[in-house]
Design a protein around this motif. Structure first.
Motif, PDB file in Angstrom:
ATOM      1  N   LEU A   4      -4.045   1.481  -4.892  1.00 45.07           N
ATOM      2  CA  LEU A   4      -3.291   1.707  -3.660  1.00 45.07           C
ATOM      3  C   LEU A   4      -2.704   0.401  -3.131  1.00 45.07           C
ATOM      4  CD1 LEU A   4      -2.353   3.699  -1.517  1.00 45.07           C
ATOM      5  CD2 LEU A   4      -4.517   3.304  -0.311  1.00 45.07           C
ATOM      6  N   ARG A   5      -3.511  -0.653  -3.130  1.00 46.36           N
ATOM      7  CA  ARG A   5      -3.008  -1.953  -2.669  1.00 46.36           C
ATOM      8  C   ARG A   5      -1.889  -2.453  -3.575  1.00 46.36           C
ATOM      9  NH1 ARG A   5      -5.831  -6.716  -1.266  1.00 46.36           N
ATOM     10  NH2 ARG A   5      -4.336  -6.840   0.404  1.00 46.36           N
ATOM     11  N   TYR A   8       1.260  -0.624  -2.595  1.00 42.75           N
ATOM     12  CA  TYR A   8       1.839  -1.185  -1.366  1.00 42.75           C
ATOM     13  C   TYR A   8       2.563  -2.497  -1.662  1.00 42.75           C
ATOM     14  CZ  TYR A   8      -0.999   2.002   1.527  1.00 42.75           C
ATOM     15  OH  TYR A   8      -1.568   3.093   2.126  1.00 42.75           O
ATOM     16  N   LEU A  11       5.795  -1.823  -3.538  1.00 42.38           N
ATOM     17  CA  LEU A  11       6.811  -1.272  -2.639  1.00 42.38           C
ATOM     18  C   LEU A  11       7.377  -2.347  -1.712  1.00 42.38           C
ATOM     19  CD1 LEU A  11       5.158   2.155  -1.796  1.00 42.38           C
ATOM     20  CD2 LEU A  11       7.336   1.799  -3.000  1.00 42.38           C
ATOM     21  N   ALA A  12       6.526  -3.265  -1.257  1.00 45.19           N
ATOM     22  CA  ALA A  12       7.005  -4.355  -0.395  1.00 45.19           C
ATOM     23  C   ALA A  12       7.984  -5.252  -1.157  1.00 45.19           C
ATOM     24  CB  ALA A  12       5.832  -5.173   0.134  1.00 45.19           C
ATOM     25  N   PRO A  94       5.495  -1.465   3.947  1.00 44.30           N
ATOM     26  CA  PRO A  94       4.510  -1.577   2.867  1.00 44.30           C
ATOM     27  C   PRO A  94       3.771  -2.921   2.872  1.00 44.30           C
ATOM     28  CG  PRO A  94       6.731  -1.516   1.957  1.00 44.30           C
ATOM     29  CD  PRO A  94       6.842  -1.250   3.423  1.00 44.30           C
ATOM     30  N   LEU A  97       0.982  -2.428   5.343  1.00 44.18           N
ATOM     31  CA  LEU A  97      -0.045  -1.565   4.753  1.00 44.18           C
ATOM     32  C   LEU A  97      -0.858  -2.326   3.710  1.00 44.18           C
ATOM     33  CD1 LEU A  97       1.978   1.744   4.436  1.00 44.18           C
ATOM     34  CD2 LEU A  97       0.167   1.216   6.103  1.00 44.18           C
ATOM     35  N   PHE A  98      -0.194  -3.176   2.939  1.00 41.72           N
ATOM     36  CA  PHE A  98      -0.895  -4.017   1.968  1.00 41.72           C
ATOM     37  C   PHE A  98      -1.875  -4.951   2.674  1.00 41.72           C
ATOM     38  CE2 PHE A  98      -1.053  -8.170  -0.196  1.00 41.72           C
ATOM     39  CZ  PHE A  98      -1.688  -7.800  -1.370  1.00 41.72           C
ATOM     40  N   SER A 101      -4.852  -3.034   4.304  1.00 37.90           N
ATOM     41  CA  SER A 101      -5.800  -2.381   3.396  1.00 37.90           C
ATOM     42  C   SER A 101      -6.730  -3.359   2.679  1.00 37.90           C
ATOM     43  CB  SER A 101      -5.039  -1.546   2.364  1.00 37.90           C
ATOM     44  OG  SER A 101      -4.245  -2.373   1.539  1.00 37.90           O
TER      45      SER A 101
END
Length: 105
Positions: A4-5, A8, A11-12, A94, A97-98, A101
């Motif tokens: 998941l990380r 993120y 995506l960033a 993102p 979120l990174f 998380s």
């Protein structure tokens, strides 16, 4: 790093590089620079609506980043705010979120 990380982070990076490619391409083709690019965001009702949509999303993200960064004392997370306004929501969200998380410890 969890999948998941990694998603993120990917995506960033994509959110930073891909839109910037098109912005730079437009400015190079038209020779109008940043001012011409901003003018193009308001050329018709469709682009104006999209510009306002992203502006409102950026403001909402900023409020969220500020509120959580202050309450968590995670000052490094504030880097998502300039990323949002200098690059775009496609990078700032993102990225935040990174950062958010990251496992504690």
């Amino acid at each position: 790093m969890t999948p998941l990380r990694l998603a993120y982070l990917a995506l960033a990076i994509w959110g930073a590089v891909h839109p910037m490619y098109w912005f730079v391409t437009y400015m190079r083709e038209t020779g109008t620079g940043l001012g011409g690019l901003i003018d193009a965001w308001y050329v018709n009702a469709s682009t104006t609506g999209l510009t306002w949509d992203l502006t409102i999303a950026a403001i909402a993200l900023t409020v969220w980043v500020l509120a959580e960064s202050i309450s968590r004392r995670a000052w490094w997370h504030l880097v998502a705010i300039p990323a949002t306004y200098c690059i775009g929501v496609s990078c700032g969200l993102p990225l935040y979120l990174f950062l958010r998380s990251r496992p504690k410890g």
